[in-house]
Structures are given as structure tokens and as C-alpha cells.
Design a protein around this motif. Structure first.
Motif, PDB file in Angstrom:
ATOM      1  N   ARG A 190      26.089  20.562 -11.974  1.00 38.84           N
ATOM      2  CA  ARG A 190      24.727  20.757 -11.476  1.00 38.84           C
ATOM      3  C   ARG A 190      23.823  19.707 -12.087  1.00 38.84           C
ATOM      4  O   ARG A 190      24.247  18.937 -12.947  1.00 38.84           O
ATOM      5  CB  ARG A 190      24.229  22.143 -11.869  1.00 38.84           C
ATOM      6  N   ALA A 192      20.403  18.890 -14.412  1.00 39.36           N
ATOM      7  CA  ALA A 192      19.937  19.509 -15.656  1.00 39.36           C
ATOM      8  C   ALA A 192      18.950  20.638 -15.371  1.00 39.36           C
ATOM      9  O   ALA A 192      18.987  21.683 -16.015  1.00 39.36           O
ATOM     10  CB  ALA A 192      19.283  18.455 -16.549  1.00 39.36           C
ATOM     11  N   PHE A 193      18.058  20.430 -14.389  1.00 47.57           N
ATOM     12  CA  PHE A 193      17.033  21.444 -14.078  1.00 47.57           C
ATOM     13  C   PHE A 193      17.055  21.718 -12.575  1.00 47.57           C
ATOM     14  O   PHE A 193      16.294  21.128 -11.801  1.00 47.57           O
ATOM     15  CB  PHE A 193      15.650  20.953 -14.529  1.00 47.57           C
ATOM     16  N   CYS A 253       7.784  12.163 -10.303  1.00 43.21           N
ATOM     17  CA  CYS A 253       7.845  12.259 -11.758  1.00 43.21           C
ATOM     18  C   CYS A 253       8.916  13.284 -12.174  1.00 43.21           C
ATOM     19  O   CYS A 253       9.737  13.019 -13.052  1.00 43.21           O
ATOM     20  CB  CYS A 253       6.458  12.657 -12.271  1.00 43.21           C
ATOM     21  N   LEU A 257      12.444  12.662 -14.101  1.00 38.68           N
ATOM     22  CA  LEU A 257      12.764  13.382 -15.342  1.00 38.68           C
ATOM     23  C   LEU A 257      14.119  14.073 -15.237  1.00 38.68           C
ATOM     24  O   LEU A 257      14.969  13.981 -16.127  1.00 38.68           O
ATOM     25  CB  LEU A 257      11.654  14.395 -15.620  1.00 38.68           C
ATOM     26  N   ILE A 260      17.065  11.526 -15.257  1.00 46.27           N
ATOM     27  CA  ILE A 260      17.351  10.947 -16.579  1.00 46.27           C
ATOM     28  C   ILE A 260      18.016  11.990 -17.469  1.00 46.27           C
ATOM     29  O   ILE A 260      19.040  11.725 -18.109  1.00 46.27           O
ATOM     30  CB  ILE A 260      16.053  10.425 -17.240  1.00 46.27           C
ATOM     31  N   ALA A 261      17.432  13.199 -17.494  1.00 43.88           N
ATOM     32  CA  ALA A 261      18.008  14.251 -18.342  1.00 43.88           C
ATOM     33  C   ALA A 261      19.454  14.530 -17.935  1.00 43.88           C
ATOM     34  O   ALA A 261      20.329  14.693 -18.793  1.00 43.88           O
ATOM     35  CB  ALA A 261      17.174  15.519 -18.234  1.00 43.88           C
ATOM     36  N   THR A 265      22.410  13.735 -20.589  1.00 42.80           N
ATOM     37  CA  THR A 265      22.989  14.874 -21.326  1.00 42.80           C
ATOM     38  C   THR A 265      24.216  15.509 -20.670  1.00 42.80           C
ATOM     39  O   THR A 265      24.925  16.244 -21.324  1.00 42.80           O
ATOM     40  CB  THR A 265      21.944  15.998 -21.503  1.00 42.80           C
ATOM     41  N   MET A 266      24.469  15.248 -19.418  1.00 42.54           N
ATOM     42  CA  MET A 266      25.500  16.037 -18.743  1.00 42.54           C
ATOM     43  C   MET A 266      26.723  15.234 -18.318  1.00 42.54           C
ATOM     44  O   MET A 266      27.519  15.701 -17.505  1.00 42.54           O
ATOM     45  CB  MET A 266      24.879  16.764 -17.540  1.00 42.54           C
ATOM     46  N   LEU A 291       9.311   8.186 -13.474  1.00 43.53           N
ATOM     47  CA  LEU A 291       8.780   9.049 -14.529  1.00 43.53           C
ATOM     48  C   LEU A 291       7.492   8.481 -15.119  1.00 43.53           C
ATOM     49  O   LEU A 291       6.563   9.235 -15.425  1.00 43.53           O
ATOM     50  CB  LEU A 291       9.831   9.198 -15.638  1.00 43.53           C
ATOM     51  N   LEU A 292       7.441   7.160 -15.287  1.00 46.21           N
ATOM     52  CA  LEU A 292       6.307   6.568 -15.993  1.00 46.21           C
ATOM     53  C   LEU A 292       5.213   6.050 -15.067  1.00 46.21           C
ATOM     54  O   LEU A 292       4.039   6.023 -15.456  1.00 46.21           O
ATOM     55  CB  LEU A 292       6.803   5.434 -16.898  1.00 46.21           C
ATOM     56  N   SER A 632      27.594  14.799 -25.245  1.00 44.12           N
ATOM     57  CA  SER A 632      26.236  14.455 -25.668  1.00 44.12           C
ATOM     58  C   SER A 632      26.076  12.955 -25.695  1.00 44.12           C
ATOM     59  O   SER A 632      27.036  12.225 -25.612  1.00 44.12           O
ATOM     60  CB  SER A 632      25.933  15.014 -27.038  1.00 44.12           C
TER      61      SER A 632
END
Lengths: 632, 226
Positions: A190, A192-193, A253, A257, A260-261, A265-266, A291-292, A632
Motif C-alpha cells: 500500500r 504510506a497514507f 502537496c 508527501l 516520498i514517505a 519508508t516502505m 511538496l515544496l 528502513s
């Protein structure tokens, strides 16, 4: 998941309301009128529904209407359930990951593959509307004198076309394809969010709907840049533009985010940075820009909103403000935005070339450096948009050089692509044809960009059809062609069905020829003095414009060929696609078509990058020997 | 057919995600959100210095435009104190002093809310309006959006506190795989240890809130002291 989920029957009220696109629309309309009512109550201004009885000049009521409308839309979609549960200290309780049924495409769904397909259809819809606007613009320009639309309506058409394309198409690759394929490529189940992933899509759809309502409020005269002081002076149609772009900014944005996350991380075990598919690198670079850069856009639109509602004077010189403040801040976002559109195209081309050239990707690290270099340098060039706006002349050389410098990392990706083709066993499939067209189009777009980055030549071409032709070569030639490459390449995996190859080739050739026939003559029109956004033009330019208009209609017709192919192949012909029709080594093609809800039975272990073409057969990923999670 | 996935495998029997995954995701999200927030307020910093240097019509800052330094300092101090309390709450949570974390968290929430109330008081009693020049516009815009960001962060804090209070009597143990991973496929009743949601969120919140408080200090310096 370790525990077997127990089905819990939701309460009656939730079953009645349902939380789907229908309730979202109902709540959205209700929210709009509630906000509109509150706004009028606060301001006590004149009342007009949808412009009937005169244009509604109460900006506060329009803004509040849009904000509460969007809030209602999202609550109706089911996005209120999670924060409401958390507000009371409960874990989430709504089943958001439906596994089957058409209904999952019309609501909040946390399956990244469903969101990818939602994006593809949603973006396709607004791309169609934006394209229709372009056709109307070309109808108007068939004659040098005004004939179809009054000047104000023409400006609204130009503005809607540009805003729709620049706003919605910012997510053209990341929305459908990165959402769908990045988790697969990195060996995750999946994003991250996942709720945020779904939110980004529905925000974009709400924004697109709001932009189209601008016609009820008199449109907006500024084009896609929303320049001041026109912005402050325009009627309430401008509010639609501001809310649309703000929603696009929030969506971009959050999308950045999340990407990238997810990539950071995944990633599955063994998927080191040097094994990451080049597509993921392109997505990562784009996500950083999203994002920026998007927050700066949201901030400047917030200032514009305050100018129009709270009577601040950010952009009003007689009140201590300055319209140049808007220009500066807009382009701090606006130039990275160009690369938000272009970088995913680089990524698609570099990802697909090895598959169809049957060679490893040449200069993997150089290509990554190129994309990261573009990401960095894109922050240092914004003032080249202000060369003609009266900036300090001492600043011009710096921005001229920084703009030209960006062609070096861009050249890296170009070089890597060409060297990958060199002595390859090229297969001229439909996706490959679109990738090859990218080389041609983007080269012309890039070379014409040098004229605009040089101050002396920019002075003569700025604001003309030359710059319009340049950015269409860059954005349409760079993004839209690769968008279609990605569709033809990945649709068999996304749907399990294959598109008609012959129709695909007809689509490509008609689109490629018509595209060049449309935009190449516009360089000449620009040199000969045709100004952008003018409804009239000198009579001696009529032949060029008629040629361009007819070519544009053919270009539009090529989209109909695609649409027919898409609908016919997926809904009627339904010919099953092989699991790996392109013999790709990338991991997504090692999965069943369509991909199961859980993606992987066990998280795979990566042993190499996915570009080992022409080398002794080796898998790039293996099933894990034991259950494992992300690294990680 | 694939070696790594089969369509017939039920989602409910595939392996759980590692428990620390949500913490990792939230940690990266907190940092990324801070970057985005920085760029958002950078626009107001730019507006401040740009309009100040132009001073169009000598309307950058007319004499009567002078917000209360006392109120501004109080707002900033309360925000910093709130962030500090959350940070101390994190230390308590790490040391399994859950009651102390809840107390500090509640105090942080109250401090943050008082800061917002004081900001409203300042707007009402400022003696100038949004139309009174460039400084007034930047002041109103910057502080208004800052309040929105603070409200969002306090909502996040409230979420964690509400979960901590609701499940204050259950013992907290090591979460099982999938327990605190943030897996969206899990339903509320699947989660046996809801406190694991607090554990993974608190560290990230603490970082972001401290960052936002730092931006509050920057706003105070720029808007009141320069």
C-alpha cells in the motif's frame, strides 16, 4: 494481517447515507448553499443565485460556499468518519478497502490500485474538457476579426483551458501511474497514507468541478497565471480560479508527501537506492517539487483571497502592496510546476526504453543525477518569467544563466535515453512510438526554450505565440505523449485487457503529425507578432491560423480514436492480455493481471535492478523465504 | 503465474506489517510536513521584506499600525510552552509514565487554545484593519494562516490525548505485527492495542509542533521586533 477481520454490520444511519459519490454531491451542494448563505449574512450584500439577476459580487459568500461545499463533498464521501472517530479517541472503524464491485471506484477507497484507476478516469474527464476549450479557441481564431465569442468569453476559454491543463495535468502521471505502480515496484502492499492518497484524488475532482462553475460567475480574464491587478479587479468568476488552484495545490502537496514517505519508508528488503526503478526516481524528484512548490502557490492564492474578501492590500500599490509580489511568488511555484509536468515524462521514457530496446538502461546514475539536478535548479530560474516585467536589470544575467544551466541535467536524461536506444533491438510498439516522439518534441521544446531564457530574444518573443508554441512542445510534447505511452504500456496490467494495437498506431501517427502541424507554425506566428490571449490578430496571419486550427481539429480527432479504442477494448472486445505482454523484467509484470488486492503474498526480496535485458536470465526480485516487512 | 502473488490468496491471511511501520511513516511525514509548512510561510516572509522595501505610496506601515507587543509575546510564549510540554510528554511516554504524559498533553492543548484566543483578541483590539497598508496585510495574513496551522496541530494532539484517555486503563504491551502499522485494511475492532496508535503518533507530533512553534518565534521577531 495477523488477525482475521470480523464483519461488523454498520449502524443504520451509515447504511442509509452510504458515503459515496452521490451523497458527496448532495452534501457538497448543501454545503455550498450554507456557505453562500452565511457569507451573505455576514456581508449583507445583494443576493443572486448562480448569477441569475446579475453577477454575485459578494466574494466572501462565494468563497465560503466553495469551502463548505468542498467540506460537505468530502464528508459525503466518507472522509469525516476517520477524524470523527479519532477525535473521540477511537481507532478507525470504516471499511475503506472494498475488494470488489464497481462501487469502490465512486468513493473513498484505500486500495492504491483503485485510486490509480480513479485518477486515470478523473484526469481523462478534465483533460477532455480542457481539450474541448482548446478546440473552441481554435474555432474563434479561424478568423482574424471577432466572430464567435466576445473578448471576455474568449479570455475565459483561454484561462479555463490553461488552468485546467496546468492544474489537473500536474498529477497526470503521479496520480494514475505512480499511485498504482510505485507500491508494486518497491514491493509494498500500500501507500504510506492510503486515506490521504484517496483524499488527493477527490480534492482534485472537487477543484475541477469548481473551476467549471466559473462560467456561472462571469469567468475570469487572467489566463492560467491569475496575474494581478486583473485578479483583484475581476468579478467572482476569479474566485473559482483561486479555489480551484488552491485545491490543486493541497492535492499536489499531499500527493508529494505521500509518495516520498512511501518510497523512503516502505521499500522491500534488498531494494537499495541504486536498485530503485528509474520511474520511482522520477516520481521522487517530482514529489519533492510538489511538496515544496505547492505551498507557495497556496500561500499566494491565500493572499489573493484575502485581498478579495478581507480587503487586505497585498497586491494593490495604492494600498502599500504590489502586483509584482504576486508575479514573484506565483513563479516561485510556477517554474517548478513546469518540471512537475516534465519530470514524470522523463521517468516514463527512461523506464520504458530498456523494455523495448532490450538493453539495460544506459547511465542509470547519470539519469538519476539529471532528474535531481533539474529538481534543484528549477528553484533558481523563476525570474526569467519577469524579464519583461521591469525587474532589476542587474538580476537578468543570473536568471538567464541559471535557466540555460538547467539544460545540462535535462541533457543527461536525453543522453541516457539515446544511449539506451543505441544498438538496441528496438520493438516499435505503440508505447515505444510515443516514447520516441518524446525525443523529437521535447528537443524542439527545449531548443525553443533557450530563446526565451536569453534576455535579448525574450524581449521580442515574450507574450507572443512563440512562447505558447514553446510550452506546448514542452508540456504536451513532453508530458501528454508520455502519458499515452504509459497508458498503452500499463493498461494490460491495470485492467487485464489489451488495447487494439492497430488503433493505437493510428492514434499515434495522427496525433504526432497533427501535433507538429498545430504547434510548429505557431513559432512563426509568434515571430510575426501574434500576441497571446488576443481574440483578434493581423489579417496577414490568417493562413497560418487557419492551418493551425484545422491541424488542431485533427489533433482533437486523434483523441477520439484513442477514446474509441479505450472504450471498445475494455468494455466490448475484452481480449485478455498476457500476464507480461512486453517481456518486462520489472516486478509489476511478474504479478497477476489485474493485481490482487494485497499485491504480494509475501513481501519480496530484491536482488538487482529491473534492467537486466540482454544479460543471462535473472529475476530482479524473489519471494521472501520468510514473512518480512518494509525496510528502513 | 507469479511466484510472489496469487489472486486467490485472501487478504486476511497474508502476513502483518511490522509494528514500527506507522511510526516510520509518521516520522517521515512530520518532517515532510514541516518542509512544506516552511515554504508556505516563506511566502509571507518574502512578502514582508518585498513590500517593506518597496514602501509603495509610503503605506508600508502608517503610524497607527502598531500591534500589541504584549499580546504578540504572549501568543508566541504560549505556543512555545505548549510545544515544550508535548516534548516533555514524549519523554514521559517513553518512560511509561502515561498519567504524566496525559497531564502534560492536556496542559499543552489548553495553552495552545489560549494562544489562539489571544490572537483573536489581538485582531479585534489592534486599532488597525487589513486595508491599512502592506504591513497590516502581511500581519493579518501571516497570523491568520498561522492560527489555521496551529488549530490543525492541536486537533492532532487532541486525537492522541482522546485515545490515551479512553484507553487509559488497558495495559500497554508490545504491539503485534500489523497492530500499529497504520494498515488501512484494519478495522477499529481489529486493533487490540489502540495505545500503539498514540505511541507512533506522538513523536511525530512533537517534532512538528516544535517546528511550528519555531515558526511562531520567527513571526514574532519579524512582525513585532524588526
Amino acid at each position: 494481517m495477523s488477525a482475521v477481520a470480523v464483519e461488523v454490520r454498520p449502524p443504520l444511519w451509515r447504511r442509509l447515507i452510504g458515503f459515496n459519490a452521490l451523497t458527496a454531491v448532495v452534501f457538497g451542494i448543501g454545503g455550498y448553499y450554507l456557505g453562500w448563505f452565511i457569507g451573505h449574512h455576514i456581508n449583507g450584500a445583494s443576493v443572486a443565485y448562480l448569477g441569475v439577476g446579475g453577477i454575485d459580487q459578494n466574494d466572501l459568500s462565494v468563497f465560503l460556499g466553495y469551502f463548505l461545499g468542498v467540506a460537505g463533498f468530502l464528508i459525503g464521501m466518507g472522509f469525516g468518519v476517520y477524524p470523527w472517530a479519532r477525535l473521540r479517541g477511537y481507532p478507525p472503524s470504516l471499511r475503506e478497502k472494498e475488494q470488489q464491485g464497481v462501487g469502490r471506484y465512486f468513493g473513498l477507497c484505500t486500495d492504491h490500485k483503485v485510486v490509480g484507476i480513479q485518477y486515470l478516469c478523473g484526469i481523462g474527464l478534465f483533460f477532455f474538457i480542457g481539450g474541448l476549450n482548446a478546440m473552441l479557441i481554435r474555432v474563434e481564431l479561424l478568423s482574424p476579426a471577432r466572430q464567435v465569442f466576445p473578448a471576455g468569453q474568449y479570455l475565459t476559454l483561454v484561462g479555463m483551458h490553461g488552468t485546467m491543463m496546468m492544474g489537473i495535468m500536474s498529477s497526470a502521471i503521479l496520480g494514475p501511474f505512480a499511485n498504482y505502480f510505485v507500491p508494486l515496484m518497491i514491493g509494498a502492499r500500500r501507500m504510506a497514507f492510503p486515506r490521504i492518497e484517496s483524499l488527493t484524488f477527490w480534492l482534485l475532482m472537487a477543484g475541477g468541478a469548481i473551476l467549471t462553475t466559473t462560467i456561472f460567475f462571469g469567468g475570469f480574464p487572467t489566463g492560467w497565471t491569475g496575474y494581478q491587478p486583473l485578479n483583484d479587479q475581476a468579478n467572482t468568476g476569479m474566485d473559482s480560479y483561486i479555489v480551484f488552484f488552491a485545491l490543486v495545490g493541497i492535492s499536489m502537496c499531499l500527493l508529494g508527501l505521500n509518495m516520498i514517505a512511501t518510497i523512503v519508508t516502505m521499500r522491500a528488503p534488498g531494494l537499495t537506492w541504486s536498485r530503485l526503478p528509474i520511474f520511482c526516481w522520477g516520481v521522487l524528484s517530482t514529489a519533492v517539487l510538489q511538496l515544496l512548490a505547492a505551498p507557495v502557490l497556496i500561500a499566494v492564492l491565500g493572499m489573493a483571497m484575502l485581498d478579495r474578501t478581507a480587503q487586505t492590500t497585498f497586491f494593490i500599490p495604492s494600498g502599500g502592496g504590489s502586483p509584482y509580489l504576486y508575479q514573484n511568488l506565483f513563479w516561485v511555484f510556477g517554474h517548478p510546476e513546469v518540471y512537475i509536468l516534465a519530470l514524470p515524462g522523463f521517468a516514463i521514457v527512461l523506464e520504458l526504453l530498456p523494455v523495448f530496446a532490450r538493453k539495460p538502461l544506459w547511465g542509470y546514475r547519470l539519469a538519476v543525477a539529471g532528474m535531481l539536478g533539474v529538481t534543484l535548479l528549477s528553484w533558481l530560474v523563476w525570474q526569467h518569467h519577469l524579464f519583461m516585467s521591469g525587474i532589476n536589470s542587474n538580476l537578468r544575467p543570473f536568471y538567464m544563466l541559471s535557466t540555460e544551466l538547467i539544460s545540462i541535467p535535462t541533457g543527461f536524461t536525453f543522453l541516457c535515453g539515446l544511449m539506451t536506444l543505441w544498438r538496441g533491438q528496438i520493438r516499435f510498439t505503440v508505447p515505444m512510438l510515443f516514447c520516441l516522439a518524446w525525443f523529437f518534441n521535447f528537443l524542439i521544446g527545449g531548443l525553443s526554450g533557450v530563446f526565451l531564457s536569453d534576455v535579448p530574444s525574450d524581449v521580442t518573443t515574450h507574450g507572443s505565440f512563440f512562447s505558447m508554441a514553446h510550452f506546448h512542445y514542452t508540456i504536451m510534447g513532453g508530458l501528454v505523449f508520455t502519458f499515452f505511452a504509459a497508458i498503452y504500456y500499463w493498461i494490460p496490467k491495470m485492467t487485464g485487457f489489451q488495447l487494439n494495437e492497430r488503433l493505437g498506431k493510428i492514434h499515434f501517427w495522427v496525433m504526432f503529425i497533427a501535433f507538429n502541424s498545430t504547434f510548429a507554425p505557431l513559432f512563426a506566428a509568434g515571430f510575426l507578432g501574434q500576441a497571446r490571449r488576443d481574440v483578434t490578430y493581423p489579417a496577414h496571419l490568417q493562413f497560418i491560423n487557419d492551418w493551425v486550427s484545422i491541424s488542431a481539429f485533427v489533433l482533437g480527432a486523434s483523441m477520439l480514436v484513442f477514446l474509441y479504442n479505450f472504450v471498445h477494448s475494455l468494455l466490448f472486445a475484452r481480449i485478455k492480455a498476457p500476464v507480461n505482454p512486453w517481456s518486462s523484467l520489472s516486478i509489476e509484470w511478474q504479478l497477476p493481471s489485474p493485481v490482487p488486492v494485497h499485491n504480494f503474498d509475501q513481501i519480496p526480496v530484491f536482488t538487482s535492478d529491473p534492467y537486466g535485458y540482454g544479460e543471462p536470465s535473472r529475476p530482479s526480485a524473489l519471494p521472501a523465504a520468510s514473512p518480512a516487512g518494509g525496510s528502513s | 503465474m507469479s511466484d510472489v502473488a496469487h489472486p486467490a490468496t485472501e487478504y486476511s491471511i497474508v502476513e502483518g506489517e511490522p509494528p514500527e511501520l506507522m511510526g516510520r511513516n509518521l516520522n517521515s511525514a512530520g518532517h515532510l510536513l514541516a518542509s512544506a509548512t516552511a515554504f508556505f510561510f516563506l511566502a509571507f516572509v518574502f512578502a514582508y521584506f518585498y513590500l517593506r522595501s518597496l514602501n509603495n505610496d509610503h503605506l508600508w506601515r502608517p503610524k497607527h499600525v502598531d500591534p500589541s507587543l504584549t499580546l504578540g509575546t504572549l501568543v508566541m510564549a504560549l505556543t512555545v510552552a505548549s510545544a515544550l510540554l508535548v516534548r516533555l510528554g514524549v519523554l514521559d511516554h517513553r518512560a511509561a509514565r502515561r498519567a504524566q504524559w496525559r497531564l502534560k498533553g492536556a496542559l499543552a492543548l489548553v495553552a495552545g487554545l489560549i494562544a489562539i484566543v489571544l490572537q483573536f483578541v489581538e485582531w479585534v483590539s489592534a486599532g488597525f484593519g487589513p486595508a491599512d497598508g502592506g504591513y497590516a496585510s502581511v500581519f493579518i495574513g501571516w497570523t491568520a494562516f498561522n492560527v489555521l496551522f496551529v488549530l490543525g496541530t492541536l486537533f492532532w494532539l487532541e486525537n492522541l490525548l482522546a485515545t490515551a484517555f479512553r484507553y487509559r486503563r488497558i495495559p500497554s504491551g508490545a504491539p503485534a505485527p500489523g497492530e500499529a502499522s497504520g494498515d488501512a485494511g484494519r478495522l477499529g475492532h481489529d486493533i487490540a492495542d489502540p495505545l500503539s496508535l498514540v505511541r507512533s503518533g506522538l513523536e511525530s507530533l512533537s517534532f512538528y509542533w516544535a517546528f511550528l512553534a519555531g515558526l511562531g518565534v520567527l513571526a514574532w521577531i519579524v512582525l513585532y521586533l524588526i
